[in-house]
Design an enzyme around this catalytic site. Structure first.
Site, PDB file in Angstrom:
ATOM      1  N   ASN A  10       0.932  -1.216  -0.027  1.00 15.06           N
ATOM      2  CA  ASN A  10      -0.104   0.153  -0.074  1.00 15.06           C
ATOM      3  C   ASN A  10       0.952   1.332   0.117  1.00 15.06           C
ATOM      4  O   ASN A  10       1.515   1.559   0.985  1.00 15.06           O
ATOM      5  CB  ASN A  10      -0.995  -0.272   1.200  1.00 15.06           C
ATOM      6  CG  ASN A  10      -1.629   1.473   1.453  1.00 15.06           C
ATOM      7  OD1 ASN A  10      -1.733   2.054   0.530  1.00 15.06           O
ATOM      8  ND2 ASN A  10      -2.344   1.595   2.570  1.00 15.06           N
ATOM      9  N   LYS A  12      -0.017   4.239  -0.261  1.00 11.48           N
ATOM     10  CA  LYS A  12      -0.572   5.370   0.202  1.00 11.48           C
ATOM     11  C   LYS A  12      -0.598   6.616  -0.523  1.00 11.48           C
ATOM     12  O   LYS A  12      -0.294   6.502  -1.941  1.00 11.48           O
ATOM     13  CB  LYS A  12      -0.270   5.779   1.737  1.00 11.48           C
ATOM     14  CG  LYS A  12      -0.079   4.537   2.636  1.00 11.48           C
ATOM     15  CD  LYS A  12       0.162   4.609   3.782  1.00 11.48           C
ATOM     16  CE  LYS A  12       0.186   3.425   4.854  1.00 11.48           C
ATOM     17  NZ  LYS A  12       0.092   3.316   6.087  1.00 11.48           N
ATOM     18  N   HIS A  95      -9.488   0.976   5.321  1.00 13.71           N
ATOM     19  CA  HIS A  95      -8.095   1.036   5.819  1.00 13.71           C
ATOM     20  C   HIS A  95      -8.270   2.093   7.119  1.00 13.71           C
ATOM     21  O   HIS A  95      -8.992   3.129   6.916  1.00 13.71           O
ATOM     22  CB  HIS A  95      -7.214   1.723   4.869  1.00 13.71           C
ATOM     23  CG  HIS A  95      -5.734   1.865   5.318  1.00 13.71           C
ATOM     24  ND1 HIS A  95      -5.292   2.685   6.275  1.00 13.71           N
ATOM     25  CD2 HIS A  95      -4.764   0.777   5.074  1.00 13.71           C
ATOM     26  CE1 HIS A  95      -4.193   2.288   6.702  1.00 13.71           C
ATOM     27  NE2 HIS A  95      -3.599   1.206   5.949  1.00 13.71           N
ATOM     28  N   GLU A  97      -6.691   4.345   8.203  1.00 16.40           N
ATOM     29  CA  GLU A  97      -6.478   5.735   7.775  1.00 16.40           C
ATOM     30  C   GLU A  97      -7.611   6.513   7.276  1.00 16.40           C
ATOM     31  O   GLU A  97      -8.109   7.575   7.623  1.00 16.40           O
ATOM     32  CB  GLU A  97      -5.234   5.984   6.905  1.00 16.40           C
ATOM     33  CG  GLU A  97      -3.883   5.707   7.810  1.00 16.40           C
ATOM     34  CD  GLU A  97      -2.906   5.444   6.811  1.00 16.40           C
ATOM     35  OE1 GLU A  97      -2.854   5.514   5.795  1.00 16.40           O
ATOM     36  OE2 GLU A  97      -1.753   4.992   7.621  1.00 16.40           O
ATOM     37  N   GLU A 165      -5.135  -5.271  10.930  1.00 17.53           N
ATOM     38  CA  GLU A 165      -4.131  -4.130  10.960  1.00 17.53           C
ATOM     39  C   GLU A 165      -4.502  -3.578  12.345  1.00 17.53           C
ATOM     40  O   GLU A 165      -5.297  -2.717  12.431  1.00 17.53           O
ATOM     41  CB  GLU A 165      -4.222  -3.345   9.789  1.00 17.53           C
ATOM     42  CG  GLU A 165      -3.876  -3.828   8.537  1.00 17.53           C
ATOM     43  CD  GLU A 165      -3.387  -3.015   7.483  1.00 17.53           C
ATOM     44  OE1 GLU A 165      -2.371  -2.857   7.184  1.00 17.53           O
ATOM     45  OE2 GLU A 165      -4.001  -1.871   7.210  1.00 17.53           O
ATOM     46  N   GLY A 171       2.620   2.019  10.766  1.00 19.77           N
ATOM     47  CA  GLY A 171       3.516   3.136  10.579  1.00 19.77           C
ATOM     48  C   GLY A 171       4.263   3.704  11.728  1.00 19.77           C
ATOM     49  O   GLY A 171       4.984   4.478  11.942  1.00 19.77           O
ATOM     50  N   SER A 205       3.630  -2.228  10.431  1.00 23.11           N
ATOM     51  CA  SER A 205       5.022  -2.519  10.508  1.00 23.11           C
ATOM     52  C   SER A 205       5.707  -3.821  10.095  1.00 23.11           C
ATOM     53  O   SER A 205       6.814  -4.263  10.757  1.00 23.11           O
ATOM     54  CB  SER A 205       5.585  -2.053  11.842  1.00 23.11           C
ATOM     55  OG  SER A 205       5.090  -0.732  12.239  1.00 23.11           O
TER      56      SER A 205
HETATM   57  C1  PEP Z   1      -0.498  -0.043   6.096  1.00 19.49           C
HETATM   58  O1  PEP Z   1      -0.825   1.252   5.882  1.00 19.49           O
HETATM   59  O2  PEP Z   1      -1.486  -0.763   5.824  1.00 19.49           O
HETATM   60  C2  PEP Z   1       0.524  -0.668   6.741  1.00 19.49           C
HETATM   61  C3  PEP Z   1       0.716  -1.545   7.257  1.00 19.49           C
HETATM   62  O3  PEP Z   1       1.509   0.366   7.000  1.00 19.49           O
HETATM   63  P1  PEP Z   1       3.079  -0.205   7.732  1.00 19.49           P
HETATM   64  O4  PEP Z   1       3.407  -1.234   7.055  1.00 19.49           O
HETATM   65  O5  PEP Z   1       4.034   1.272   7.269  1.00 19.49           O
HETATM   66  O6  PEP Z   1       2.793   0.173   9.295  1.00 19.49           O
END
Ligand code: PEP
Length: 242
Positions: A10, A12, A95, A97, A165, A171, A205
């Site tokens: 992703n 973003k 998601h 976000e 998640e 992040g 992460s």
């Molecule tokens: C995500 O945005 O779905 C995500 C898991 O980000 P990151 O791997 O940077 O934690």
């Protein structure tokens, strides 16, 4: 039928035209293999260009969000049909976000997943608890509610993907422990109809250093990767762990 591992990136709101060398690098890394599916979800501005590069090398492309309707007066939005038309196979919906920044609730996420299914896309439906939920010990209540509210009743178990998640792991560099991931993935699998057929990704992460132990867990069918998907080298290392 065994569940095919899916490693999804992703991007973003990252990526200009000069990012397209990513696909040649990823292809050269040997990450493409018959035993796994590799997906990149670039910003919408790069969809057309990335589709060409990805199809040349055997990767799949997805959107990061879609509207609930196929067309209409919705300035700035993109429909699932448009993503399909551009060559996408998947779309991320719900998601954290988008849930946080745009106030998207479960019923809207469900309508988006329905729209994706109608357009021939596979929705990746994201769920996950906040740090406050986990500290209060209510992570299963929260995720259970999100699953019940976000997954359309009419979708076949192979017609959608779930991404677990935990919001506090996205992040932040903090990863959930393998014990916590295993427990939540088992809970999710037992909560959805025909759960044995549903692919469940972990996100939060994921990086080359921790991918192997996470992807080896029985109920983890792949990863949704943010930051580490921006560099072909780290994304390829994660993919090769699947
Ligand atoms: C995500 O945005 O779905 C995500 C898991 O980000 P990151 O791997 O940077 O934690």
């Amino acid at each position: 039928m065994p569940r095919m591992p899916l490693i999804a990136g992703n991007w973003k709101m990252h990526g200009l035209k000069d990012a397209l060398g990513f696909f040649d690098e990823l292809a050269a890394s040997g990450a493409v293999s018959e035993g796994r599916e590799i997906l990149v979800c670039p910003p919408a501005t790069l969809l057309a260009a990335t589709v060409q590069a990805a199809h040349k090398h055997g990767f799949r492309i997805g959107g990061q969000d879609c509207h609930t309707e196929s067309a209409g007066a919705h300035t700035g939005d993109i429909s699932a049909e448009m993503l399909r038309d551009a060559g996408a196979d998947y779309v991320i919906v719900g998601h954290s976000e988008r849930r946080a920044d745009h106030g998207e609730a479960d019923d809207l996420v469900r309508a988006k997943a329905e729209a994706a299914g109608r357009a021939g896309l596979t929705p990746i439906i994201c769920v996950g608890e906040t740090v406050a939920d986990r500290e209060a010990g209510r992570e299963e209540d929260v995720v259970g509610r999100q699953l019940a509210g976000s997954i359309p009743a009419g979708l076949a178990p192979t017609g959608y993907v779930i991404a677990y998640e935990p919001v506090w792991a996205i992040g932040t560099g903090r990863t959930a422990s393998t014990g916590d991931i295993a427990a939540m993935h088992a809970f999710i699998r037992s909560s959805v109809p025909d759960g044995e057929q549903v692919r469940i990704l972990y996100g939060g992460s994921v990086k080359p250093e921790n991918a192997q132990e996470i992807l080896a867990l029985h109920d983890v069918d792949g990863a949704l990767v943010g930051g580490a998907s921006l560099q072909a080298e780290s994304f390829a290392a994660i993919a090769k762990s699947a």
